[in-house]
Design a protein around this motif. Structure first.
Motif, PDB file in Angstrom:
ATOM      1  N   ASN A 164       0.838  -1.199   0.000  1.00 42.60           N
ATOM      2  CA  ASN A 164       0.000   0.000   0.000  1.00 42.60           C
ATOM      3  C   ASN A 164       0.876   1.253   0.000  1.00 42.60           C
ATOM      4  OD1 ASN A 164       0.719  -0.757   2.677  1.00 42.60           O
ATOM      5  ND2 ASN A 164      -0.546   0.893   3.411  1.00 42.60           N
ATOM      6  N   GLU A 165       0.235   2.400  -0.212  1.00 47.00           N
ATOM      7  CA  GLU A 165       0.987   3.649  -0.278  1.00 47.00           C
ATOM      8  C   GLU A 165       1.241   4.176   1.130  1.00 47.00           C
ATOM      9  OE1 GLU A 165      -0.440   6.385  -3.129  1.00 47.00           O
ATOM     10  OE2 GLU A 165       0.968   7.958  -2.563  1.00 47.00           O
ATOM     11  N   ILE A 166       2.491   4.483   1.415  1.00 42.76           N
ATOM     12  CA  ILE A 166       2.878   4.976   2.729  1.00 42.76           C
ATOM     13  C   ILE A 166       3.585   6.320   2.572  1.00 42.76           C
ATOM     14  CG2 ILE A 166       3.068   2.719   3.854  1.00 42.76           C
ATOM     15  CD1 ILE A 166       5.909   2.570   3.085  1.00 42.76           C
ATOM     16  N   LEU A 167       3.794   6.995   3.690  1.00 45.25           N
ATOM     17  CA  LEU A 167       4.576   8.237   3.677  1.00 45.25           C
ATOM     18  C   LEU A 167       5.909   7.965   4.365  1.00 45.25           C
ATOM     19  CD1 LEU A 167       2.404  11.368   4.635  1.00 45.25           C
ATOM     20  CD2 LEU A 167       3.426  10.811   2.434  1.00 45.25           C
ATOM     21  N   ALA A 168       6.982   8.211   3.659  1.00 43.66           N
ATOM     22  CA  ALA A 168       8.311   8.025   4.229  1.00 43.66           C
ATOM     23  C   ALA A 168       8.769   9.325   4.871  1.00 43.66           C
ATOM     24  CB  ALA A 168       9.291   7.601   3.147  1.00 43.66           C
ATOM     25  N   PHE A 169       9.182   9.250   6.139  1.00 44.91           N
ATOM     26  CA  PHE A 169       9.774  10.374   6.854  1.00 44.91           C
ATOM     27  C   PHE A 169      11.271  10.121   6.904  1.00 44.91           C
ATOM     28  CE2 PHE A 169       6.292  12.799   9.083  1.00 44.91           C
ATOM     29  CZ  PHE A 169       5.229  12.116   8.519  1.00 44.91           C
ATOM     30  N   LYS A 170      11.997  10.869   6.102  1.00 41.05           N
ATOM     31  CA  LYS A 170      13.428  10.660   5.939  1.00 41.05           C
ATOM     32  C   LYS A 170      14.217  10.909   7.231  1.00 41.05           C
ATOM     33  CE  LYS A 170      16.566  11.998   2.177  1.00 41.05           C
ATOM     34  NZ  LYS A 170      16.639  12.911   1.007  1.00 41.05           N
ATOM     35  N   ASP A 171      15.375  10.258   7.318  1.00 43.39           N
ATOM     36  CA  ASP A 171      16.348  10.584   8.370  1.00 43.39           C
ATOM     37  C   ASP A 171      17.078  11.841   7.913  1.00 43.39           C
ATOM     38  OD1 ASP A 171      18.460  10.831  10.126  1.00 43.39           O
ATOM     39  OD2 ASP A 171      19.610   9.206   9.202  1.00 43.39           O
ATOM     40  N   SER A 172      16.487  12.994   8.197  1.00 41.55           N
ATOM     41  CA  SER A 172      17.001  14.259   7.667  1.00 41.55           C
ATOM     42  C   SER A 172      17.769  15.075   8.682  1.00 41.55           C
ATOM     43  CB  SER A 172      15.828  15.105   7.136  1.00 41.55           C
ATOM     44  OG  SER A 172      14.998  15.487   8.212  1.00 41.55           O
ATOM     45  N   GLY A 173      17.670  14.704   9.953  1.00 41.28           N
ATOM     46  CA  GLY A 173      18.291  15.524  10.995  1.00 41.28           C
ATOM     47  C   GLY A 173      17.521  16.807  11.259  1.00 41.28           C
ATOM     48  N   THR A 174      16.316  16.905  10.700  1.00 41.51           N
ATOM     49  CA  THR A 174      15.474  18.094  10.883  1.00 41.51           C
ATOM     50  C   THR A 174      14.070  17.657  11.326  1.00 41.51           C
ATOM     51  OG1 THR A 174      14.832  18.058   8.561  1.00 41.51           O
ATOM     52  CG2 THR A 174      16.724  19.418   9.158  1.00 41.51           C
ATOM     53  N   ARG A 175      13.218  18.641  11.643  1.00 39.16           N
ATOM     54  CA  ARG A 175      11.827  18.324  12.024  1.00 39.16           C
ATOM     55  C   ARG A 175      10.967  18.400  10.766  1.00 39.16           C
ATOM     56  NH1 ARG A 175       7.196  21.142  14.616  1.00 39.16           N
ATOM     57  NH2 ARG A 175       6.352  19.797  16.262  1.00 39.16           N
ATOM     58  N   ILE A 176      10.360  17.290  10.421  1.00 37.89           N
ATOM     59  CA  ILE A 176       9.605  17.203   9.168  1.00 37.89           C
ATOM     60  C   ILE A 176       8.223  16.641   9.459  1.00 37.89           C
ATOM     61  CG2 ILE A 176      11.627  16.993   7.700  1.00 37.89           C
ATOM     62  CD1 ILE A 176      11.361  13.982   7.799  1.00 37.89           C
ATOM     63  N   GLY A 177       7.236  16.996   8.640  1.00 39.68           N
ATOM     64  CA  GLY A 177       5.894  16.563   8.994  1.00 39.68           C
ATOM     65  C   GLY A 177       4.912  16.511   7.846  1.00 39.68           C
ATOM     66  N   ALA A 178       3.686  16.142   8.217  1.00 40.34           N
ATOM     67  CA  ALA A 178       2.582  16.068   7.262  1.00 40.34           C
ATOM     68  C   ALA A 178       1.296  16.396   8.013  1.00 40.34           C
ATOM     69  CB  ALA A 178       2.506  14.671   6.654  1.00 40.34           C
ATOM     70  N   VAL A 179       0.290  16.879   7.272  1.00 39.57           N
ATOM     71  CA  VAL A 179      -0.937  17.341   7.922  1.00 39.57           C
ATOM     72  C   VAL A 179      -2.171  16.723   7.291  1.00 39.57           C
ATOM     73  CG1 VAL A 179       0.097  19.556   8.563  1.00 39.57           C
ATOM     74  CG2 VAL A 179      -1.178  19.362   6.433  1.00 39.57           C
ATOM     75  N   THR A 180      -3.232  16.659   8.088  1.00 37.01           N
ATOM     76  CA  THR A 180      -4.529  16.233   7.589  1.00 37.01           C
ATOM     77  C   THR A 180      -5.610  16.813   8.490  1.00 37.01           C
ATOM     78  OG1 THR A 180      -5.786  14.320   6.763  1.00 37.01           O
ATOM     79  CG2 THR A 180      -4.794  14.101   8.936  1.00 37.01           C
ATOM     80  N   THR A 181      -6.844  16.508   8.178  1.00 37.54           N
ATOM     81  CA  THR A 181      -7.955  16.898   9.051  1.00 37.54           C
ATOM     82  C   THR A 181      -8.948  15.744   9.128  1.00 37.54           C
ATOM     83  OG1 THR A 181      -9.471  17.773   7.377  1.00 37.54           O
ATOM     84  CG2 THR A 181      -7.771  19.267   8.186  1.00 37.54           C
ATOM     85  N   PHE A 182      -9.716  15.727  10.206  1.00 37.95           N
ATOM     86  CA  PHE A 182     -10.832  14.777  10.303  1.00 37.95           C
ATOM     87  C   PHE A 182     -11.931  15.396  11.144  1.00 37.95           C
ATOM     88  CE2 PHE A 182      -8.215  13.793  13.994  1.00 37.95           C
ATOM     89  CZ  PHE A 182      -9.146  13.624  15.014  1.00 37.95           C
ATOM     90  N   LEU A 183     -13.116  14.809  11.059  1.00 30.96           N
ATOM     91  CA  LEU A 183     -14.259  15.306  11.798  1.00 30.96           C
ATOM     92  C   LEU A 183     -14.481  14.440  13.033  1.00 30.96           C
ATOM     93  CD1 LEU A 183     -16.210  17.671  11.042  1.00 30.96           C
ATOM     94  CD2 LEU A 183     -17.876  15.904  10.438  1.00 30.96           C
ATOM     95  N   VAL A 184     -14.665  15.081  14.179  1.00 32.26           N
ATOM     96  CA  VAL A 184     -14.927  14.317  15.399  1.00 32.26           C
ATOM     97  C   VAL A 184     -16.324  13.686  15.278  1.00 32.26           C
ATOM     98  CG1 VAL A 184     -15.221  14.441  17.907  1.00 32.26           C
ATOM     99  CG2 VAL A 184     -13.471  15.838  16.773  1.00 32.26           C
ATOM    100  N   PRO A 185     -16.418  12.361  15.489  1.00 29.64           N
ATOM    101  CA  PRO A 185     -17.704  11.672  15.314  1.00 29.64           C
ATOM    102  C   PRO A 185     -18.794  12.151  16.278  1.00 29.64           C
ATOM    103  CG  PRO A 185     -15.890  10.102  15.279  1.00 29.64           C
ATOM    104  CD  PRO A 185     -15.316  11.417  15.719  1.00 29.64           C
ATOM    105  N   LYS A 186     -20.049  11.941  15.879  1.00 31.68           N
ATOM    106  CA  LYS A 186     -21.206  12.397  16.658  1.00 31.68           C
ATOM    107  C   LYS A 186     -21.263  11.797  18.062  1.00 31.68           C
ATOM    108  CE  LYS A 186     -23.851  14.877  13.753  1.00 31.68           C
ATOM    109  NZ  LYS A 186     -24.183  16.292  14.053  1.00 31.68           N
ATOM    110  N   ASN A 187     -20.741  10.567  18.193  1.00 28.17           N
ATOM    111  CA  ASN A 187     -20.855   9.882  19.481  1.00 28.17           C
ATOM    112  C   ASN A 187     -19.659  10.145  20.400  1.00 28.17           C
ATOM    113  OD1 ASN A 187     -19.123   8.451  17.851  1.00 28.17           O
ATOM    114  ND2 ASN A 187     -19.737   6.441  18.622  1.00 28.17           N
TER     115      ASN A 187
END
Lengths: 79, 164
Positions: free
Chosen positions: B36-59
């Motif tokens: 499957n498709e994954i996100l690779a976070f390189k060994d960069s020696g820096t702070r690196i990231g990715a973002v998303t959003t989701f909706l908190v469920p009704k319950n």
């Protein structure tokens, strides 16, 4: 010369790309790289002196560095 | 009261602009049968990231937790994960200047390559049903505790919560 975090990361990435099993940590690789850097810095003058003694007055400092660079590439491709 | 989980796949995250977080098929790292498709976070020696959003469920009622689901082809080393969130209700800013949560967890990679690892953070912010939650997942390679000399392969993020 102390290697920067970015310099270390760049060399680490090249090194790790050659491994099938990555069983070394960043600190272990970093220490090894710094040891190589320190050894080279301690011996670079005598290396230049050796070249100069073999071929007096023919190569500039920059040219000597390139000779060393290409020799290193050839040397470790042969081993 | 029951516990529920919401799973967001890595492909639902947008990498930062550093070029050190990137999507890749798992097959490139030897995940052969279920690539499957994954996100690779390189060994960069820096702070690196990715973002998303989701909706908190009704319950949703409470007890929020987050799980960074990841693996590695390395057999030694730790990863420092930072998880930042901001819950946004209708009428609130989608460009917030503060976070509701900024949690950090350091996790050791399993001694066998390609094993799933979940890194858990407990949230302390206030979330409510129908809030849109902005989530950033970072690998903090600046930290000395981040010792993994390989990509951290991000599978996805779990939001866990309890209902009534």
């Amino acid at each position: 010369m102390v290697l920067t975090a970015i310099q270390l990361a760049a060399i680490r990435q090249d090194f790790v790309a050659t491994l099938t099993i990555i069983n070394k940590t960043k600190p272990q690789i970093n220490v090894a790289l710094q040891a190589i850097e320190d050894w080279f810095e301690a011996n670079r003058v005598s290396l230049g002196t050796a070249i100069e003694a073999a071929v007096p007055g023919q190569f500039t400092g920059a040219q000597k560095l390139k000779l060393v660079k290409f020799w290193l590439r050839s040397k470790f491709d042969r081993e | 009261m029951a516990t529920h989980r919401l799973f967001i796949r890595a492909i639902g995250f947008l990498p930062d602009t550093t070029g050190n977080v990137y999507p890749k098929p798992g097959a490139l790292d030897g995940y052969d049968r279920f690539s499957n498709e994954i996100l690779a976070f390189k060994d960069s020696g820096t702070r690196i990231g990715a973002v998303t959003t989701f909706l908190v469920p009704k319950n949703y009622v409470g007890t929020p937790k987050g799980y960074v689901v990841w693996s590695s082809i390395a057999t030694t080393g730790d990863v420092v994960w930072d998880v930042d969130t901001k819950a946004v209700a209708d009428g609130e800013s989608l460009d917030p200047s503060t976070d509701d949560d900024a949690q950090t967890v350091t996790t050791t990679t399993p001694g066998t390559a390609r094993l799933r690892k979940d890194s858990t953070v407990t949230f302390s912010g206030t979330y409510a049903a129908d809030d849109e939650v902005l989530v950033s997942v970072y690998r903090d390679g600046v930290q000395a505790a981040d010792t993994l000399a390989a990509e951290a392969l991000f599978e996805g993020f779990i939001f866990e919560f309890a209902d009534a």
